[in-house]
Design an enzyme around this catalytic site. Sequence first.
Site, PDB file in Angstrom:
ATOM      1  CG  HIS A 150      -1.927   1.120   1.189  1.00 59.13           C
ATOM      2  ND1 HIS A 150      -3.018   1.175   2.046  1.00 59.13           N
ATOM      3  CD2 HIS A 150      -2.005   2.255   0.438  1.00 59.13           C
ATOM      4  CE1 HIS A 150      -3.709   2.288   1.800  1.00 59.13           C
ATOM      5  NE2 HIS A 150      -3.105   2.958   0.840  1.00 59.13           N
ATOM      6  CD  GLU A 169       0.400   5.416  -1.168  1.00 59.72           C
ATOM      7  OE1 GLU A 169       1.249   5.328  -0.262  1.00 59.72           O
ATOM      8  OE2 GLU A 169      -0.816   5.613  -0.947  1.00 59.72           O
ATOM      9  CG  HIS A 199       2.631   8.670   2.005  1.00 58.22           C
ATOM     10  ND1 HIS A 199       2.208   9.066   3.250  1.00 58.22           N
ATOM     11  CD2 HIS A 199       1.539   8.088   1.408  1.00 58.22           C
ATOM     12  CE1 HIS A 199       0.932   8.722   3.428  1.00 58.22           C
ATOM     13  NE2 HIS A 199       0.502   8.133   2.324  1.00 58.22           N
TER      14      HIS A 199
END
Length: 278
Positions: A90, A150, A154
């Site tokens: 993930h 992502e 992040h």
Amino acid sequence: MHLFTTLSLAAVLCTVHGAPFVRPPTLVVQGNALDIDMLPPHTAPGTCPIDTISCQRTDIDPCCSPQNGLLVLAQQWDTRWGPSDQFTVHGLWPDTCQGKQLPGSGCDHTRAYSNITDILSSSNDPDIIRDMNSLWPSNKGDNNWFWSHEWVKHGTCVTTLHPTCYADSYLPYQEVTEYFRSILDLRAKYNVHAALNASGIVPTEPETGRRPKNTYSLDQFKQAIRDAWGVEPNVKCRGRQLQEVWLWFQVRGRDTYYPVEPRGQDTCHRISYQQKST
């Protein structure tokens, strides 16, 4: 007499499949000291201490030790996606050292790339797209959107991957490739499926209904991970269906991850860990 540093503000413009890139300013050092107001000082490449532990000191160059030094590796179990004997990724999520989440919009809007597939395809890692498609698939079917999300949320918050950390050796987008490849490598090292299997926890035959009976306990899952790596995970479920296993890390030096005890909450009691249909 004060030693000084001059800063060349010339920027080199490049493109990868139409995405603009601005090379970070080149630092020209005179003498042996840096005195730059416009940018935070960075240790010269290759001279970072290798034994620094993230979240233990506040005076460390963020290029040498991640400023957001508590990270979660989330591995997911979706019976529709990925190899039958592998958890898929993930993401790897940097948190503050106090365990708080970072802004949902990420940490650097100038690197909010939306074409991650193109960037990775143009990299010098010939296998990364194949590995990403296999081990980091989107459960909505749009891998580029998922990977871009992502990265923006992040990846831009990993301070050791900021372009200025590479100084003159920086190549366009290399931090993007390094981010995704390092996570694939971390997933391979901390292979949740293998750790569970070593403790006799294997996917069961599919069951219908909201409350499957062929289940494992949360303690069984936690003990299997502790037997493998000496720490417990957080385990996430929807109802009884296993969704994700989270491993928490701190970082030694720039990029050596080591597992630590979890900071989050479990959402499972009995766990249905069913075979994939893929």
